[in-house]
Motif scaffolding. Structure first.
Motif, PDB file in Angstrom:
ATOM      1  N   ALA A 210       1.982  -0.950  -2.339  1.00  0.00           N
ATOM      2  CA  ALA A 210       1.597  -1.461  -1.152  1.00  0.00           C
ATOM      3  C   ALA A 210       0.018  -1.211  -0.833  1.00  0.00           C
ATOM      4  O   ALA A 210      -0.797  -2.218  -0.210  1.00  0.00           O
ATOM      5  CB  ALA A 210       2.090  -0.865   0.251  1.00  0.00           C
ATOM      6  N   ALA A 211      -0.430  -0.157  -1.220  1.00  0.00           N
ATOM      7  CA  ALA A 211      -1.950   0.289  -1.145  1.00  0.00           C
ATOM      8  C   ALA A 211      -2.558  -0.531  -2.056  1.00  0.00           C
ATOM      9  O   ALA A 211      -3.897  -1.128  -1.684  1.00  0.00           O
ATOM     10  CB  ALA A 211      -1.983   1.669  -1.483  1.00  0.00           C
ATOM     11  N   VAL A 226     -18.226 -17.557   2.317  1.00  0.00           N
ATOM     12  CA  VAL A 226     -18.604 -18.906   1.463  1.00  0.00           C
ATOM     13  C   VAL A 226     -17.460 -19.894   1.454  1.00  0.00           C
ATOM     14  O   VAL A 226     -17.553 -21.194   1.357  1.00  0.00           O
ATOM     15  CB  VAL A 226     -19.076 -18.567   0.149  1.00  0.00           C
ATOM     16  N   TRP A 227     -16.227 -19.492   1.854  1.00  0.00           N
ATOM     17  CA  TRP A 227     -14.976 -20.340   1.911  1.00  0.00           C
ATOM     18  C   TRP A 227     -14.172 -19.769   3.129  1.00  0.00           C
ATOM     19  O   TRP A 227     -13.181 -18.976   2.814  1.00  0.00           O
ATOM     20  CB  TRP A 227     -14.386 -20.248   0.460  1.00  0.00           C
ATOM     21  N   TRP A 228     -13.973 -20.609   4.114  1.00  0.00           N
ATOM     22  CA  TRP A 228     -13.268 -20.025   5.172  1.00  0.00           C
ATOM     23  C   TRP A 228     -11.550 -19.852   4.923  1.00  0.00           C
ATOM     24  O   TRP A 228     -11.147 -18.936   5.581  1.00  0.00           O
ATOM     25  CB  TRP A 228     -13.316 -20.827   6.377  1.00  0.00           C
ATOM     26  N   PRO A 229     -11.183 -20.638   4.179  1.00  0.00           N
ATOM     27  CA  PRO A 229      -9.517 -20.382   3.889  1.00  0.00           C
ATOM     28  C   PRO A 229      -9.334 -19.053   3.211  1.00  0.00           C
ATOM     29  O   PRO A 229      -8.134 -18.436   3.333  1.00  0.00           O
ATOM     30  CB  PRO A 229      -9.353 -21.373   2.767  1.00  0.00           C
ATOM     31  N   ALA A 230     -10.245 -18.241   2.812  1.00  0.00           N
ATOM     32  CA  ALA A 230     -10.035 -16.771   2.217  1.00  0.00           C
ATOM     33  C   ALA A 230      -9.817 -16.026   3.317  1.00  0.00           C
ATOM     34  O   ALA A 230      -8.847 -14.984   2.962  1.00  0.00           O
ATOM     35  CB  ALA A 230     -11.471 -16.364   1.483  1.00  0.00           C
ATOM     36  N   VAL A 231     -10.165 -16.312   4.635  1.00  0.00           N
ATOM     37  CA  VAL A 231      -9.598 -15.549   5.677  1.00  0.00           C
ATOM     38  C   VAL A 231      -7.948 -15.446   5.917  1.00  0.00           C
ATOM     39  O   VAL A 231      -7.317 -14.602   6.278  1.00  0.00           O
ATOM     40  CB  VAL A 231     -10.169 -15.856   7.044  1.00  0.00           C
ATOM     41  N   LEU A 232      -7.248 -16.850   5.603  1.00  0.00           N
ATOM     42  CA  LEU A 232      -6.116 -17.040   5.788  1.00  0.00           C
ATOM     43  C   LEU A 232      -5.280 -16.136   4.732  1.00  0.00           C
ATOM     44  O   LEU A 232      -4.224 -15.669   4.798  1.00  0.00           O
ATOM     45  CB  LEU A 232      -5.629 -18.411   5.649  1.00  0.00           C
ATOM     46  N   ILE A 233      -5.845 -16.260   3.527  1.00  0.00           N
ATOM     47  CA  ILE A 233      -5.267 -15.768   2.238  1.00  0.00           C
ATOM     48  C   ILE A 233      -5.382 -14.177   2.565  1.00  0.00           C
ATOM     49  O   ILE A 233      -4.240 -13.580   2.541  1.00  0.00           O
ATOM     50  CB  ILE A 233      -6.026 -15.963   1.096  1.00  0.00           C
ATOM     51  N   ALA A 234      -6.508 -13.693   2.863  1.00  0.00           N
ATOM     52  CA  ALA A 234      -6.727 -12.164   3.440  1.00  0.00           C
ATOM     53  C   ALA A 234      -5.434 -11.830   4.348  1.00  0.00           C
ATOM     54  O   ALA A 234      -5.045 -10.525   4.212  1.00  0.00           O
ATOM     55  CB  ALA A 234      -7.956 -11.846   3.444  1.00  0.00           C
ATOM     56  N   THR A 235      -5.559 -12.365   5.365  1.00  0.00           N
ATOM     57  CA  THR A 235      -4.728 -12.038   6.244  1.00  0.00           C
ATOM     58  C   THR A 235      -3.246 -12.143   6.002  1.00  0.00           C
ATOM     59  O   THR A 235      -2.414 -11.111   6.210  1.00  0.00           O
ATOM     60  CB  THR A 235      -4.935 -13.197   7.444  1.00  0.00           C
ATOM     61  N   GLY A 236      -2.832 -13.142   4.996  1.00  0.00           N
ATOM     62  CA  GLY A 236      -1.437 -13.079   4.909  1.00  0.00           C
ATOM     63  C   GLY A 236      -1.103 -11.761   3.981  1.00  0.00           C
ATOM     64  O   GLY A 236      -0.076 -11.344   3.947  1.00  0.00           O
ATOM     65  N   VAL A 237      -2.175 -11.606   2.907  1.00  0.00           N
ATOM     66  CA  VAL A 237      -1.980 -10.422   2.224  1.00  0.00           C
ATOM     67  C   VAL A 237      -1.694  -9.130   2.693  1.00  0.00           C
ATOM     68  O   VAL A 237      -1.066  -8.151   2.375  1.00  0.00           O
ATOM     69  CB  VAL A 237      -3.030 -10.604   0.845  1.00  0.00           C
ATOM     70  N   LEU A 238      -2.667  -9.073   3.742  1.00  0.00           N
ATOM     71  CA  LEU A 238      -2.735  -7.703   4.645  1.00  0.00           C
ATOM     72  C   LEU A 238      -1.564  -7.375   5.440  1.00  0.00           C
ATOM     73  O   LEU A 238      -1.088  -6.387   5.383  1.00  0.00           O
ATOM     74  CB  LEU A 238      -4.142  -7.674   5.332  1.00  0.00           C
ATOM     75  N   LEU A 239      -1.089  -8.395   6.104  1.00  0.00           N
ATOM     76  CA  LEU A 239       0.172  -8.436   6.808  1.00  0.00           C
ATOM     77  C   LEU A 239       1.179  -7.904   5.946  1.00  0.00           C
ATOM     78  O   LEU A 239       2.163  -7.105   6.262  1.00  0.00           O
ATOM     79  CB  LEU A 239       0.401  -9.861   7.593  1.00  0.00           C
ATOM     80  N   ALA A 240       1.424  -8.588   4.828  1.00  0.00           N
ATOM     81  CA  ALA A 240       2.603  -8.291   3.751  1.00  0.00           C
ATOM     82  C   ALA A 240       2.448  -6.886   3.563  1.00  0.00           C
ATOM     83  O   ALA A 240       3.493  -6.039   3.281  1.00  0.00           O
ATOM     84  CB  ALA A 240       2.468  -9.292   2.752  1.00  0.00           C
ATOM     85  N   ALA A 241       1.132  -6.378   2.886  1.00  0.00           N
ATOM     86  CA  ALA A 241       0.865  -5.113   2.631  1.00  0.00           C
ATOM     87  C   ALA A 241       1.273  -4.091   3.670  1.00  0.00           C
ATOM     88  O   ALA A 241       1.608  -3.213   3.426  1.00  0.00           O
ATOM     89  CB  ALA A 241      -0.547  -5.013   2.044  1.00  0.00           C
ATOM     90  N   GLN A 243       3.438  -4.436   6.340  1.00  0.00           N
ATOM     91  CA  GLN A 243       4.937  -4.084   6.156  1.00  0.00           C
ATOM     92  C   GLN A 243       5.374  -3.459   5.050  1.00  0.00           C
ATOM     93  O   GLN A 243       6.133  -2.742   5.331  1.00  0.00           O
ATOM     94  CB  GLN A 243       5.488  -5.601   6.353  1.00  0.00           C
ATOM     95  N   ARG A 244       4.886  -3.775   3.928  1.00  0.00           N
ATOM     96  CA  ARG A 244       5.523  -3.145   2.826  1.00  0.00           C
ATOM     97  C   ARG A 244       5.059  -1.678   2.728  1.00  0.00           C
ATOM     98  O   ARG A 244       6.138  -0.818   2.403  1.00  0.00           O
ATOM     99  CB  ARG A 244       4.961  -3.717   1.240  1.00  0.00           C
ATOM    100  N   ALA A 245       4.038  -1.258   3.113  1.00  0.00           N
ATOM    101  CA  ALA A 245       3.610  -0.093   3.290  1.00  0.00           C
ATOM    102  C   ALA A 245       4.392   0.735   4.252  1.00  0.00           C
ATOM    103  O   ALA A 245       4.730   1.966   4.079  1.00  0.00           O
ATOM    104  CB  ALA A 245       2.149   0.050   3.648  1.00  0.00           C
ATOM    105  N   ARG A 246       4.844   0.316   5.491  1.00  0.00           N
ATOM    106  CA  ARG A 246       5.548   1.063   6.476  1.00  0.00           C
ATOM    107  C   ARG A 246       7.006   1.287   6.118  1.00  0.00           C
ATOM    108  O   ARG A 246       7.518   2.272   5.989  1.00  0.00           O
ATOM    109  CB  ARG A 246       5.524   0.333   7.913  1.00  0.00           C
ATOM    110  N   LEU A 247       7.542   0.434   5.342  1.00  0.00           N
ATOM    111  CA  LEU A 247       8.696   0.265   4.878  1.00  0.00           C
ATOM    112  C   LEU A 247       8.887   1.548   3.773  1.00  0.00           C
ATOM    113  O   LEU A 247       9.695   2.250   3.642  1.00  0.00           O
ATOM    114  CB  LEU A 247       9.380  -0.883   4.383  1.00  0.00           C
ATOM    115  N   ALA A 248       8.061   1.312   2.720  1.00  0.00           N
ATOM    116  CA  ALA A 248       7.938   2.141   1.626  1.00  0.00           C
ATOM    117  C   ALA A 248       7.682   3.882   2.158  1.00  0.00           C
ATOM    118  O   ALA A 248       8.257   4.696   1.525  1.00  0.00           O
ATOM    119  CB  ALA A 248       7.104   1.951   0.548  1.00  0.00           C
TER     120      ALA A 248
END
Length: 299
Positions: A210-211, A226-241, A243-248
């Motif tokens: 998770a870390a 330089v590429w705004w869709p990276a915000v969506l990717i980062a947000t999705g990855v961080l949200l998944a991380a 939840q995974r961190a809290r569970l672990a």
């Protein structure tokens, strides 16, 4: 044969943890640079660039292809190492005590939230007593206790939920058994059966994973410049991380506490401390003093 098989397993694990996410990250960098904000979702500039690369005279040479593959592999590996470094920083923040100037504010805010939740529990207890244990009062009491414990099972003092959840294990073990978990855990670990250690190791691996996922999410954030869709990717990855961190961490904390409950008495008896029935605070305090090598065990 054993060493060869072990090498294959290590290589496969390294590829899964670092190379594949690193390759995705390198590709994201290329896409971000080529498309930019104006053509963020238009694949045509990327297709044009790929056609130009394929049509270049050097692209047909084996040496050029080999060098390109080596550069891509090295860049992917470097990205993986960078994510691992960020993951170590993330874990240090998770475990921070809150005494650091930057994190002290977050620790105070969590402490205030817990105190407010504890006050609500006290009010609900008084309401429960006044109502004579009525079902509606019992339901409200259970709800406010759950909200308080969701912040932390003990008074919150750390800047993050994860830090407080791990800190709560130390506090609960000390309150119940007077055991110093920092001193006793390495010895207790040596006594655990293989199945228990495997469960704990798996939980610890989940925390590290998770870390590392958080590290990848943080690395994607700068690409948004330089590429705004990276915000969506980062947000999705961080949200998944998240939840995974809290569970672990919750699983790891429960397993550590369970290990003390089940094997703490055995540790005390193996150290020669009288503990005939269950682990008592007196036996726990004596165990801690012995393992800390206290000069004056009575203190």
């Amino acid at each position: 044969m054993v060493l060869a098989e072990l090498g294959k397993q290590v290589a496969g694990r390294w590829a899964a943890l670092l190379m594949l996410p690193g390759a995705c990250y390198v590709i994201a960098i290329v896409v971000a640079v080529l498309l930019g904000h104006d053509n963020a979702l238009d694949p045509r500039p990327l297709a044009t660039w790929l056609d130009q690369v394929a049509a270049a005279p050097a692209s047909g040479r084996f040496g050029t292809v080999l060098i390109g593959a080596m550069v891509f592999t090295a860049a992917s590996a470097a990205a993986g190492v960078g994510a691992s470094a960020v993951a170590q920083l993330v874990e240090s923040v998770w475990a921070a005590s809150g005494g650091e100037p930057v994190l002290r504010r977050f620790a105070r805010r969590r402490s205030r939230r817990w105190s407010q939740a504890e006050a609500e529990v006290g009010a609900a207890l008084r309401e429960f007593a006044a109502a004579g244990g009525a079902p509606h009062a019992a339901e409200r009491l259970r709800a406010v206790i759950a909200r308080r414990d969701a912040i932390c099972p003990v008074p919150a003092r750390r800047p993050t939920w994860i830090g407080d959840r791990l800190y709560a294990v130390d506090e609960r073990v000390h309150d119940s058994y007077h055991l110093d978990l920092s001193a006793t855990w390495p010895r207790l670990w040596l006594m655990l059966p293989d199945a228990a250690r495997a469960e704990l190791a798996e939980a610890r691996t989940g925390c590290a994973s998770a870390a590392r996922l958080t590290g990848w999410g943080l690395l994607y954030l700068p690409l948004a410049a330089v590429w705004w869709p990276a915000v969506l990717i980062a947000t999705g990855v961080l949200l998944a991380a998240h939840q995974r961190a809290r569970l672990a961490v919750a699983v790891q904390a429960d397993l550590v506490e369970a290990a003390v409950d089940l094997y703490g008495r055995e540790l005390a008896t193996q150290l020669g401390i009288d503990c005939p029935d269950r682990l008592t605070p007196e036996a726990g305090a004596a165990t801690s003093a012995l393992l800390r090598k206290d000069r004056n065990p009575a203190r």
